[in-house]
Design a protein around this motif. Structure first.
Motif, PDB file in Angstrom:
ATOM      1  N   UNK A  27      -5.475  97.678  55.088  1.00 24.48           N
ATOM      2  CA  UNK A  27      -5.577  98.989  56.030  1.00 24.48           C
ATOM      3  C   UNK A  27      -4.298  99.085  56.856  1.00 24.48           C
ATOM      4  N   UNK A  28      -3.966 100.423  56.920  1.00 26.32           N
ATOM      5  CA  UNK A  28      -2.921 100.439  58.123  1.00 26.32           C
ATOM      6  C   UNK A  28      -3.846 101.641  59.095  1.00 26.32           C
ATOM      7  N   UNK A  29      -4.162 100.990  60.225  1.00 31.28           N
ATOM      8  CA  UNK A  29      -5.070 101.797  60.988  1.00 31.28           C
ATOM      9  C   UNK A  29      -4.082 102.351  62.449  1.00 31.28           C
ATOM     10  N   UNK A  30      -4.173 103.686  62.660  1.00 29.20           N
ATOM     11  CA  UNK A  30      -3.491 104.240  63.587  1.00 29.20           C
ATOM     12  C   UNK A  30      -3.791 103.586  64.986  1.00 29.20           C
ATOM     13  N   UNK A  31      -2.902 102.954  65.557  1.00 22.86           N
ATOM     14  CA  UNK A  31      -3.210 102.384  67.106  1.00 22.86           C
ATOM     15  C   UNK A  31      -3.569 100.891  66.811  1.00 22.86           C
ATOM     16  N   UNK A  32      -4.110 100.371  65.719  1.00 27.70           N
ATOM     17  CA  UNK A  32      -4.359  99.168  65.697  1.00 27.70           C
ATOM     18  C   UNK A  32      -3.662  98.329  64.719  1.00 27.70           C
ATOM     19  N   UNK A  62     -11.578 101.656  70.311  1.00 31.23           N
ATOM     20  CA  UNK A  62     -11.024 101.735  71.831  1.00 31.23           C
ATOM     21  C   UNK A  62     -11.225 100.261  72.509  1.00 31.23           C
ATOM     22  N   UNK A  63     -12.259  99.580  71.849  1.00 27.76           N
ATOM     23  CA  UNK A  63     -12.497  98.145  72.470  1.00 27.76           C
ATOM     24  C   UNK A  63     -11.430  97.624  71.799  1.00 27.76           C
ATOM     25  N   UNK A  64     -10.977  97.381  70.337  1.00 24.45           N
ATOM     26  CA  UNK A  64     -10.184  96.703  69.891  1.00 24.45           C
ATOM     27  C   UNK A  64      -8.930  96.972  70.401  1.00 24.45           C
ATOM     28  N   UNK A  65      -8.261  98.042  70.952  1.00 26.14           N
ATOM     29  CA  UNK A  65      -7.170  98.439  71.181  1.00 26.14           C
ATOM     30  C   UNK A  65      -6.914  97.754  72.632  1.00 26.14           C
ATOM     31  N   UNK A 104      -2.631  90.112  62.462  1.00 28.43           N
ATOM     32  CA  UNK A 104      -3.468  90.837  61.372  1.00 28.43           C
ATOM     33  C   UNK A 104      -4.755  90.879  61.984  1.00 28.43           C
ATOM     34  N   UNK A 105      -5.698  91.933  61.761  1.00 25.75           N
ATOM     35  CA  UNK A 105      -6.953  92.280  62.000  1.00 25.75           C
ATOM     36  C   UNK A 105      -7.677  92.016  61.106  1.00 25.75           C
ATOM     37  N   UNK A 106      -8.753  90.892  60.905  1.00 21.09           N
ATOM     38  CA  UNK A 106      -9.641  90.674  59.867  1.00 21.09           C
ATOM     39  C   UNK A 106     -10.845  91.534  60.304  1.00 21.09           C
ATOM     40  N   UNK A 107     -11.276  92.421  59.373  1.00 23.78           N
ATOM     41  CA  UNK A 107     -12.467  93.260  59.615  1.00 23.78           C
ATOM     42  C   UNK A 107     -13.661  92.402  58.566  1.00 23.78           C
ATOM     43  N   UNK A 108     -14.547  92.004  58.926  1.00 26.74           N
ATOM     44  CA  UNK A 108     -15.339  91.285  58.100  1.00 26.74           C
ATOM     45  C   UNK A 108     -16.612  91.977  58.137  1.00 26.74           C
ATOM     46  N   UNK A 109     -17.273  92.492  56.816  1.00 26.90           N
ATOM     47  CA  UNK A 109     -18.419  93.280  56.887  1.00 26.90           C
ATOM     48  C   UNK A 109     -18.276  94.811  57.036  1.00 26.90           C
ATOM     49  N   UNK A 110     -19.277  95.113  56.204  1.00 25.73           N
ATOM     50  CA  UNK A 110     -19.133  96.867  56.104  1.00 25.73           C
ATOM     51  C   UNK A 110     -19.057  97.565  57.588  1.00 25.73           C
TER      52      UNK A 110
END
Length: 248
Positions: free
Chosen positions: A205-210, A168-171, A181-187
């Motif tokens: 990764x294809x994330x719904x809504x993001x 929700x925060x990212x949306x 493109x959204x970089x997700x760095x770290x587990x």
């Protein structure tokens, strides 16, 4: 007259002489009272209780029905109660959102504190941005996202709640400005924003809504295991065209 012996007081004329044994009067017998020998006292026997006649109970239909009705309740009470699963402790992480060009970066903070200009992890991030052709001075967006939100309270702060909060925060942030493109760095970023695990590192990764996201190992892990940098560079070359086209 029942007379056994009769003796005349005077001698009778012409009578036969008397027998001497008849003239001896026997002495009267004296009865001696002999005390009986003492006898042991017989033990006193307790009075026997009257024998009670056994009571014969006649089964009644109502009692049978009541007993049959109570049996399932007793079985239910004796059945073992299933143990409740132990509550899952809330995850703990700190994530910082940054913007570099048309890319958003959700980065795990290795120490839990905001980046400083001379932090080794931050210097490594700047090198990665330069290699990707993006500005190496990313803009910090807001305060770090720290989980759990509350130290105390009854609010659900489990993994699912953390995932909903991060997504929700990212949306909201993506609605403010487009993101190529959204970089997700770290587990933690990969797990709670991308709903993936460590096996997804260096993949798309294809994330719904993001939209499109790129899963990257954490900065601390890349410094501890430099051999991982080669796989990150190869994945970067495949995705670089996405944000370069957006910048033109």
């Amino acid at each position: 007259m029942q007379v056994v012996n009769w003796l005349p007081r005077t001698e009778l004329p012409f009578a036969a002489p008397s027998r001497p044994e008849l003239l001896d009067m026997p002495e009267p017998e004296v009865e001696l009272a002999i005390a009986p020998a003492p006898q042991a006292e017989a033990p006193v026997q307790p009075a026997a209780r009257p024998v009670e006649r056994p009571k014969v109970e006649v089964p009644r239909p109502t009692a049978v029905v009541a007993r049959a009705a109570v049996k399932p309740v007793e079985d239910a009470e004796e059945a073992p109660v299933a143990a409740k699963p132990a509550p899952v402790p809330p995850p703990r992480f700190a994530l910082q959102l940054l913007r570099a060009g048309r890319c958003l970066l959700l980065v795990e903070l290795p120490t839990g504190e905001s980046f400083q200009s001379r932090d080794p992890a931050y210097l490594l991030l700047k090198d990665m941005l330069r290699a990707a052709g993006l500005p190496d001075a990313p803009q910090i967006i807001g305060e770090p996202v720290r989980w759990p939100l509350l130290v105390r309270g009854t609010m659900d702060q489990g993994p699912e709640a953390a995932r909903d909060f991060v997504q929700g925060f990212l949306s909201v942030r993506m609605e403010e400005a487009p993101c190529a493109c959204l970089w997700l760095i770290g587990l933690p970023a990969v797990r709670f924003a991308g709903e993936a695990d460590a096996e997804a590192f260096n993949s798309e990764l294809q994330i719904e809504g993001l939209g499109l996201a790129w899963a990257i190992p954490g900065l601390e892990l890349l410094m501890e295991e430099p051999r991982r940098k080669a796989a990150v560079w190869q994945a970067m070359r495949r995705l670089m065209a996405r944000w370069k086209e957006s910048n033109e």
